[in-house]
Design an enzyme around this catalytic site. Sequence first.
Site, PDB file in Angstrom:
ATOM      1  N   SER A 136     -38.223  -0.831 -36.940  1.00  0.00           N
ATOM      2  CA  SER A 136     -39.389  -0.031 -37.326  1.00  0.00           C
ATOM      3  C   SER A 136     -38.956   1.360 -37.778  1.00  0.00           C
ATOM      4  O   SER A 136     -39.730   2.065 -38.413  1.00  0.00           O
ATOM      5  CB  SER A 136     -40.335   0.155 -36.139  1.00  0.00           C
ATOM      6  OG  SER A 136     -40.547  -1.040 -35.467  1.00  0.00           O
ATOM      7  N   HIS A 157     -39.385  -5.569 -42.561  1.00  0.00           N
ATOM      8  CA  HIS A 157     -40.231  -5.055 -41.476  1.00  0.00           C
ATOM      9  C   HIS A 157     -41.559  -5.816 -41.434  1.00  0.00           C
ATOM     10  O   HIS A 157     -42.467  -5.528 -42.200  1.00  0.00           O
ATOM     11  CB  HIS A 157     -40.456  -3.535 -41.700  1.00  0.00           C
ATOM     12  CG  HIS A 157     -41.206  -2.864 -40.602  1.00  0.00           C
ATOM     13  ND1 HIS A 157     -41.988  -1.745 -40.809  1.00  0.00           N
ATOM     14  CD2 HIS A 157     -41.305  -3.128 -39.286  1.00  0.00           C
ATOM     15  CE1 HIS A 157     -42.528  -1.370 -39.675  1.00  0.00           C
ATOM     16  NE2 HIS A 157     -42.126  -2.196 -38.726  1.00  0.00           N
ATOM     17  N   GLU A 169     -42.712  -4.932 -45.152  1.00  0.00           N
ATOM     18  CA  GLU A 169     -42.049  -3.837 -45.871  1.00  0.00           C
ATOM     19  C   GLU A 169     -40.589  -4.240 -46.072  1.00  0.00           C
ATOM     20  O   GLU A 169     -39.908  -4.591 -45.104  1.00  0.00           O
ATOM     21  CB  GLU A 169     -42.068  -2.558 -45.020  1.00  0.00           C
ATOM     22  CG  GLU A 169     -43.269  -1.692 -45.217  1.00  0.00           C
ATOM     23  CD  GLU A 169     -43.153  -0.383 -44.430  1.00  0.00           C
ATOM     24  OE1 GLU A 169     -43.483   0.658 -45.000  1.00  0.00           O
ATOM     25  OE2 GLU A 169     -42.748  -0.399 -43.263  1.00  0.00           O
ATOM     26  N   ASN A 207     -45.052   3.562 -40.912  1.00  0.00           N
ATOM     27  CA  ASN A 207     -45.071   4.512 -39.798  1.00  0.00           C
ATOM     28  C   ASN A 207     -45.110   5.968 -40.254  1.00  0.00           C
ATOM     29  O   ASN A 207     -45.575   6.830 -39.520  1.00  0.00           O
ATOM     30  CB  ASN A 207     -43.873   4.258 -38.880  1.00  0.00           C
ATOM     31  CG  ASN A 207     -44.115   3.024 -38.035  1.00  0.00           C
ATOM     32  OD1 ASN A 207     -45.223   2.802 -37.552  1.00  0.00           O
ATOM     33  ND2 ASN A 207     -43.100   2.190 -37.866  1.00  0.00           N
TER      34      ASN A 207
HETATM   35  P1  NAD Z   1     -38.853  -7.630 -27.558  1.00  0.00           P
HETATM   36  O1  NAD Z   1     -38.354  -6.766 -26.449  1.00  0.00           O
HETATM   37  O2  NAD Z   1     -40.150  -8.356 -27.392  1.00  0.00           O
HETATM   38  O3  NAD Z   1     -37.723  -8.748 -27.896  1.00  0.00           O
HETATM   39  C1  NAD Z   1     -36.374  -8.451 -28.044  1.00  0.00           C
HETATM   40  C2  NAD Z   1     -35.549  -9.699 -27.718  1.00  0.00           C
HETATM   41  O4  NAD Z   1     -34.184  -9.422 -28.056  1.00  0.00           O
HETATM   42  C3  NAD Z   1     -35.566 -10.115 -26.248  1.00  0.00           C
HETATM   43  O5  NAD Z   1     -35.892 -11.495 -26.137  1.00  0.00           O
HETATM   44  C4  NAD Z   1     -34.118  -9.840 -25.775  1.00  0.00           C
HETATM   45  O6  NAD Z   1     -33.679 -10.782 -24.780  1.00  0.00           O
HETATM   46  C5  NAD Z   1     -33.353 -10.017 -27.066  1.00  0.00           C
HETATM   47  N1  NAD Z   1     -32.044  -9.362 -27.095  1.00  0.00           N
HETATM   48  C6  NAD Z   1     -31.656  -8.198 -26.515  1.00  0.00           C
HETATM   49  N2  NAD Z   1     -30.363  -7.942 -26.807  1.00  0.00           N
HETATM   50  C7  NAD Z   1     -29.928  -8.962 -27.603  1.00  0.00           C
HETATM   51  C8  NAD Z   1     -28.689  -9.259 -28.225  1.00  0.00           C
HETATM   52  N3  NAD Z   1     -27.646  -8.438 -28.107  1.00  0.00           N
HETATM   53  N4  NAD Z   1     -28.588 -10.396 -28.953  1.00  0.00           N
HETATM   54  C9  NAD Z   1     -29.640 -11.242 -29.064  1.00  0.00           C
HETATM   55  N5  NAD Z   1     -30.851 -11.004 -28.500  1.00  0.00           N
HETATM   56  C10 NAD Z   1     -30.993  -9.875 -27.775  1.00  0.00           C
HETATM   57  O7  NAD Z   1     -38.871  -6.698 -28.868  1.00  0.00           O
HETATM   58  P2  NAD Z   1     -39.882  -6.764 -30.132  1.00  0.00           P
HETATM   59  O8  NAD Z   1     -41.150  -6.073 -29.789  1.00  0.00           O
HETATM   60  O9  NAD Z   1     -39.901  -8.149 -30.639  1.00  0.00           O
HETATM   61  O10 NAD Z   1     -39.127  -5.804 -31.165  1.00  0.00           O
HETATM   62  C11 NAD Z   1     -37.986  -6.230 -31.880  1.00  0.00           C
HETATM   63  C12 NAD Z   1     -37.796  -5.340 -33.092  1.00  0.00           C
HETATM   64  O11 NAD Z   1     -38.948  -5.436 -33.926  1.00  0.00           O
HETATM   65  C13 NAD Z   1     -37.606  -3.856 -32.791  1.00  0.00           C
HETATM   66  O12 NAD Z   1     -36.689  -3.324 -33.699  1.00  0.00           O
HETATM   67  C14 NAD Z   1     -38.992  -3.270 -33.035  1.00  0.00           C
HETATM   68  O13 NAD Z   1     -38.952  -1.917 -33.400  1.00  0.00           O
HETATM   69  C15 NAD Z   1     -39.445  -4.130 -34.208  1.00  0.00           C
HETATM   70  N6  NAD Z   1     -40.894  -4.211 -34.398  1.00  0.00           N
HETATM   71  C16 NAD Z   1     -41.710  -4.409 -33.312  1.00  0.00           C
HETATM   72  C17 NAD Z   1     -43.080  -4.501 -33.521  1.00  0.00           C
HETATM   73  C18 NAD Z   1     -44.000  -4.742 -32.349  1.00  0.00           C
HETATM   74  O14 NAD Z   1     -45.215  -4.509 -32.502  1.00  0.00           O
HETATM   75  N7  NAD Z   1     -43.515  -5.238 -31.209  1.00  0.00           N
HETATM   76  C19 NAD Z   1     -43.633  -4.398 -34.813  1.00  0.00           C
HETATM   77  C20 NAD Z   1     -42.754  -4.245 -35.910  1.00  0.00           C
HETATM   78  C21 NAD Z   1     -41.392  -4.140 -35.683  1.00  0.00           C
END
Ligand code: NAD
Length: 301
Positions: A136, A157, A169, A207
């Site tokens: 993000s 994104h 994006e 953002n």
């Molecule tokens: P999350 O915490 O729900 O999931 C992350 C996952 O990654 C977990 O299952 C964890 O076990 C795994 N993980 C951690 N370290 C790892 C590694 N080294 N190798 C493989 N897997 C690993 O996170 P999320 O909310 O899905 O966010 C993920 C990304 O998406 C972030 O960069 C976030 O900024 C972006 N994002 C999130 C949202 C949102 O609303 N949640 C929206 C857009 C973008």
Amino acid sequence: MQARSRTIRQEEAYVVMDKHRRIGVVGSGTMGNGIAQVLAQAGYPVLMMDTSPEALDRAAGTIQKSLERLVKKGTLGAEQVSVILERIGRTTKPEAFHDAQVVIEAVPEESSLKKEVFRILDENAGSDCILASNTSSIPITELAAVTKRPDRVIGMHFMNPVPVMTLVEIIRGHATSDGTAAAIETLTRELGKNPVTVQDYPGFISNRVLMPMINEAVFCLMEGIASRDDIDTVMKLGMNHPMGPLTLADFIGLDVCLHIMEVLHAGLGDDKYRPCPLLRRMVQAGHLGRKTGRGFYAYAG
Ligand code: NAD
């Protein structure tokens, strides 16, 4: 002249996505499992990788429930559920990406963790594989710089929830090639989503525009200009937003909002992006929104 036409032909080759070649997803949390679902729905074989086997199991359950909801709504045939689920493999080993055409990273938003993941992906994925990040706020150029293929690194994104939201994006890093951008745009359209291409500057577009609006709403609350409910009502009824900015901040997570404001402030160097002190204080208090049961609003359960 000859060299130039060869380059263009090579780049055009990337634009064709291969429906038989795997697409990897790293991190199977909130975003990762949604991304795996939409890829499998579009017909791609998918490989979800996570360091946690429990997270992979949870992700498979979440995808199944999400597909069953689509069946109930009548937008997916019941017989399609098992076909789509069978397209999604699971692994804890990055070596499994050796034959992937694209790998999309969705691990937590920590710069050092993402760089480590990109180093590992660069070692394990084939040299023609495109590495995309769902970050993000972390610069794509920074992630690309830890790899030997900065021309094949790009931002993708997705919005939450992935199966519902139709925007992606596409963020071009400093060295992202035209061929890589074209391939990822093609893939995005195949997922039924709308790609919007942006340059690699803090907050991209989503953002950069959304977070200062939320931050300003928190300033309005801190300065006593109006009540919480009235601030949200103005934006809902007056601007036709589906939810007010304070409700939306609770949904996103106040820690996430603060982090993104800090990224904008540091990266753009303008005081108009300073995080509101009330936002900072609420994060210090642990009132992070829906996920902690309390933010600007209180949530039951
Ligand atoms: P999350 O915490 O729900 O999931 C992350 C996952 O990654 C977990 O299952 C964890 O076990 C795994 N993980 C951690 N370290 C790892 C590694 N080294 N190798 C493989 N897997 C690993 O996170 P999320 O909310 O899905 O966010 C993920 C990304 O998406 C972030 O960069 C976030 O900024 C972006 N994002 C999130 C949202 C949102 O609303 N949640 C929206 C857009 C973008």
